[in-house]
Motif scaffolding. Structure first.
Motif, PDB file in Angstrom:
ATOM      1  N   SER A  95     -74.530  37.203 -77.736  1.00  0.00           N
ATOM      2  CA  SER A  95     -75.071  36.486 -76.161  1.00  0.00           C
ATOM      3  C   SER A  95     -74.127  36.179 -75.278  1.00  0.00           C
ATOM      4  O   SER A  95     -72.816  36.749 -75.300  1.00  0.00           O
ATOM      5  N   VAL A  96     -74.254  36.324 -73.928  1.00  0.00           N
ATOM      6  CA  VAL A  96     -73.758  35.940 -72.541  1.00  0.00           C
ATOM      7  C   VAL A  96     -74.027  34.446 -71.301  1.00  0.00           C
ATOM      8  O   VAL A  96     -75.461  34.105 -71.732  1.00  0.00           O
ATOM      9  N   ILE A  97     -73.265  34.213 -71.405  1.00  0.00           N
ATOM     10  CA  ILE A  97     -73.763  32.905 -71.154  1.00  0.00           C
ATOM     11  C   ILE A  97     -74.306  33.664 -69.133  1.00  0.00           C
ATOM     12  O   ILE A  97     -72.813  34.445 -68.645  1.00  0.00           O
ATOM     13  N   VAL A  98     -74.163  32.675 -68.339  1.00  0.00           N
ATOM     14  CA  VAL A  98     -75.087  33.213 -66.963  1.00  0.00           C
ATOM     15  C   VAL A  98     -74.564  31.985 -66.389  1.00  0.00           C
ATOM     16  O   VAL A  98     -75.482  30.636 -66.628  1.00  0.00           O
ATOM     17  N   GLY A  99     -73.234  32.135 -65.313  1.00  0.00           N
ATOM     18  CA  GLY A  99     -72.770  30.685 -64.635  1.00  0.00           C
ATOM     19  C   GLY A  99     -73.063  30.495 -63.137  1.00  0.00           C
ATOM     20  O   GLY A  99     -73.175  31.741 -62.556  1.00  0.00           O
ATOM     21  N   GLY A 100     -72.896  29.270 -62.303  1.00  0.00           N
ATOM     22  CA  GLY A 100     -72.966  29.162 -61.013  1.00  0.00           C
ATOM     23  C   GLY A 100     -71.158  29.364 -60.283  1.00  0.00           C
ATOM     24  O   GLY A 100     -70.061  29.889 -61.337  1.00  0.00           O
ATOM     25  N   HIS A 101     -71.320  28.499 -59.858  1.00  0.00           N
ATOM     26  CA  HIS A 101     -69.626  28.751 -59.170  1.00  0.00           C
ATOM     27  C   HIS A 101     -68.460  27.441 -59.862  1.00  0.00           C
ATOM     28  O   HIS A 101     -68.916  26.597 -60.083  1.00  0.00           O
ATOM     29  N   ASN A 102     -67.701  27.801 -60.079  1.00  0.00           N
ATOM     30  CA  ASN A 102     -66.124  27.229 -60.711  1.00  0.00           C
ATOM     31  C   ASN A 102     -66.551  26.902 -62.221  1.00  0.00           C
ATOM     32  O   ASN A 102     -66.841  25.811 -62.547  1.00  0.00           O
ATOM     33  N   TYR A 103     -67.680  27.868 -62.269  1.00  0.00           N
ATOM     34  CA  TYR A 103     -67.971  27.547 -63.915  1.00  0.00           C
ATOM     35  C   TYR A 103     -66.848  27.325 -65.181  1.00  0.00           C
ATOM     36  O   TYR A 103     -65.884  27.692 -64.554  1.00  0.00           O
ATOM     37  N   GLY A 104     -67.206  26.408 -65.906  1.00  0.00           N
ATOM     38  CA  GLY A 104     -65.600  25.749 -66.603  1.00  0.00           C
ATOM     39  C   GLY A 104     -64.927  24.317 -66.419  1.00  0.00           C
ATOM     40  O   GLY A 104     -64.037  24.047 -67.054  1.00  0.00           O
ATOM     41  N   GLN A 105     -65.153  24.132 -65.171  1.00  0.00           N
ATOM     42  CA  GLN A 105     -64.507  22.645 -64.259  1.00  0.00           C
ATOM     43  C   GLN A 105     -65.062  21.792 -64.896  1.00  0.00           C
ATOM     44  O   GLN A 105     -66.006  21.352 -65.812  1.00  0.00           O
ATOM     45  N   GLY A 106     -64.097  20.786 -65.444  1.00  0.00           N
ATOM     46  CA  GLY A 106     -63.909  19.489 -66.780  1.00  0.00           C
ATOM     47  C   GLY A 106     -62.600  19.063 -66.844  1.00  0.00           C
ATOM     48  O   GLY A 106     -61.754  20.183 -67.396  1.00  0.00           O
ATOM     49  N   SER A 107     -62.694  18.508 -68.342  1.00  0.00           N
ATOM     50  CA  SER A 107     -61.793  17.653 -68.936  1.00  0.00           C
ATOM     51  C   SER A 107     -61.030  18.422 -69.789  1.00  0.00           C
ATOM     52  O   SER A 107     -60.677  18.495 -70.902  1.00  0.00           O
ATOM     53  N   SER A 108     -62.668  18.835 -70.579  1.00  0.00           N
ATOM     54  CA  SER A 108     -62.668  19.379 -72.489  1.00  0.00           C
ATOM     55  C   SER A 108     -62.926  21.324 -71.933  1.00  0.00           C
ATOM     56  O   SER A 108     -63.235  22.062 -72.597  1.00  0.00           O
ATOM     57  N   ARG A 109     -61.729  21.676 -70.762  1.00  0.00           N
ATOM     58  CA  ARG A 109     -62.176  23.261 -70.757  1.00  0.00           C
ATOM     59  C   ARG A 109     -61.642  23.646 -72.270  1.00  0.00           C
ATOM     60  O   ARG A 109     -62.626  24.745 -72.079  1.00  0.00           O
ATOM     61  N   GLU A 110     -60.797  24.101 -72.276  1.00  0.00           N
ATOM     62  CA  GLU A 110     -60.797  24.074 -74.244  1.00  0.00           C
ATOM     63  C   GLU A 110     -61.568  24.549 -75.230  1.00  0.00           C
ATOM     64  O   GLU A 110     -62.568  25.571 -75.692  1.00  0.00           O
ATOM     65  N   HIS A 111     -63.091  23.077 -74.908  1.00  0.00           N
ATOM     66  CA  HIS A 111     -63.877  22.958 -75.909  1.00  0.00           C
ATOM     67  C   HIS A 111     -64.814  24.064 -75.559  1.00  0.00           C
ATOM     68  O   HIS A 111     -65.575  24.429 -75.965  1.00  0.00           O
ATOM     69  N   VAL A 112     -65.157  24.198 -73.713  1.00  0.00           N
ATOM     70  CA  VAL A 112     -65.414  25.092 -73.115  1.00  0.00           C
ATOM     71  C   VAL A 112     -66.479  25.895 -73.790  1.00  0.00           C
ATOM     72  O   VAL A 112     -66.580  27.138 -73.836  1.00  0.00           O
ATOM     73  N   ALA A 113     -64.741  26.670 -73.787  1.00  0.00           N
ATOM     74  CA  ALA A 113     -64.573  27.856 -74.285  1.00  0.00           C
ATOM     75  C   ALA A 113     -64.770  28.083 -75.890  1.00  0.00           C
ATOM     76  O   ALA A 113     -65.252  28.936 -76.343  1.00  0.00           O
TER      77      ALA A 113
END
Length: 92
Positions: A8-26
């Motif tokens: 599948s594909v994720i569609v995101g906005g500006h600055n996608y993935g910003q935050g303190s748990s960036r590794e888990h977001v991937a």
């Protein structure tokens, strides 16, 4: 979990993935079968984390195209490996 095998594909906005748990977001999207993330822009470190987990980070040439994609749309990335090897823009 239904897309874990097909991808599948994720569609995101500006600055996608910003935050303190960036590794888990991937890590979580990789587990769920996400093959690519198309966003207006990426948090610098998160973009690299996506690559490290085998998820292709793509940005819109025209950020307004973001509004043309809706939940349930089928996005096709044809011949993606060849396109990337030639250094060409990816068309979705």
């Amino acid at each position: 979990m239904q897309h874990q095998q097909s991808g599948s594909v994720i569609v995101g906005g500006h600055n996608y993935g910003q935050g303190s748990s960036r590794e888990h977001v991937a890590l979580a999207p990789r587990y769920l079968g996400v093959k690519a993330v198309i966003a207006k822009s990426f948090a610098r470190i998160h973009r690299q984390n996506l690559l490290n987990f085998g998820i292709l980070p793509l940005t819109f040439v025209d950020p307004d195209d973001w509004q043309r994609i809706h939940e349930g749309d089928v996005l096709i990335l044809s011949n993606i490996r060849e396109v990337l090897q030639r250094g060409q823009p990816v068309e979705v």
